[in-house]
Write an enzyme that holds these catalytic residues in place. Sequence first.
Site, PDB file in Angstrom:
ATOM      1  N   ASP A  54       0.836  -1.194   0.000  1.00 49.63           N
ATOM      2  CA  ASP A  54       0.000   0.000   0.000  1.00 49.63           C
ATOM      3  C   ASP A  54       0.883   1.260   0.000  1.00 49.63           C
ATOM      4  O   ASP A  54       0.684   2.168  -0.797  1.00 49.63           O
ATOM      5  CB  ASP A  54      -0.887  -0.076   1.250  1.00 49.63           C
ATOM      6  CG  ASP A  54      -1.896   1.037   1.311  1.00 49.63           C
ATOM      7  OD1 ASP A  54      -1.500   2.158   1.695  1.00 49.63           O
ATOM      8  OD2 ASP A  54      -3.062   0.797   0.982  1.00 49.63           O
ATOM      9  N   GLU A 122      -1.405  -4.895  -4.479  1.00 48.05           N
ATOM     10  CA  GLU A 122      -0.531  -4.233  -3.499  1.00 48.05           C
ATOM     11  C   GLU A 122       0.480  -5.213  -2.916  1.00 48.05           C
ATOM     12  O   GLU A 122       1.661  -4.907  -2.782  1.00 48.05           O
ATOM     13  CB  GLU A 122      -1.381  -3.640  -2.359  1.00 48.05           C
ATOM     14  CG  GLU A 122      -2.219  -2.456  -2.799  1.00 48.05           C
ATOM     15  CD  GLU A 122      -3.184  -1.966  -1.722  1.00 48.05           C
ATOM     16  OE1 GLU A 122      -3.479  -0.767  -1.723  1.00 48.05           O
ATOM     17  OE2 GLU A 122      -3.652  -2.778  -0.886  1.00 48.05           O
TER      18      GLU A 122
HETATM   19 MN    MN Z   1      -5.556  -2.968   0.294  1.00 51.72          MN
END
Ligand code: MN
Length: 236
Positions: A54, A122
Amino acid sequence: MVLGGQTLALCLKNFSKIEQLIGYTFKDKSLLERAFSHKSYSSQSYEVLEFLGDCVINLLMVELLIDKFPAKSESELALIKSFLISSEFLAELAEYLELDNFILVKQKKEEISQSVLADVFEALFGAIYTDSKDIKTVKEIFKNLCETKIISVIEEERYKKDYKTLLQEFSQQKWRERPIYRVVSVEGPEHEKTFFIECSIKGIRAIGIGSSKKRAQQDAAMKVFEAIQKDIQGGD
Ligand code: MN
């Protein structure tokens, strides 16, 4: 269990397919496996890699934006960024790269949700960063795989389309709350009505004006969204 038939050999073959696709060979294959493992499949699932990924994706997106669109204002960049890191768009990137073929889940493949797709995207970048310990390598891979797609999406101005959705995703993520819309007044004759709608979230409020409820809501959402962005940029 759906994965019952999936042998270890097949998994390993899939891993080399992913490595080919992204143009990177993992030193530690278990990181790659983990990045694609949903918690329904393995206790060694992707959550921590996703958490790291992230941040990595955030950095890469912002860097790409500043690099490619130096003329855009800070508030427009913030708007674009929030679209680019939304689960909607990250899931789109995951599908674009066909990562959905490799996700290890207990349920049927067609049940893989948008948020799982985004998470795996991610996690993959979190895994590459953990394995390579080199942000330059991660950046190269990201550029090769995603830059063209990202630039075309920005040029099409897709990020501008729907402030209501954007604001909702943002506020859900940040506060776990949705904005509230309220009709303040409706003015004018029957066929030329003007709607005034207030949008509020966490004490931030604005009134949107439009020839339909939908337009007034969009206008209000845009104003609140911009006010939040200004707030963030001005320091807490
Ligand atoms: Mn996520």
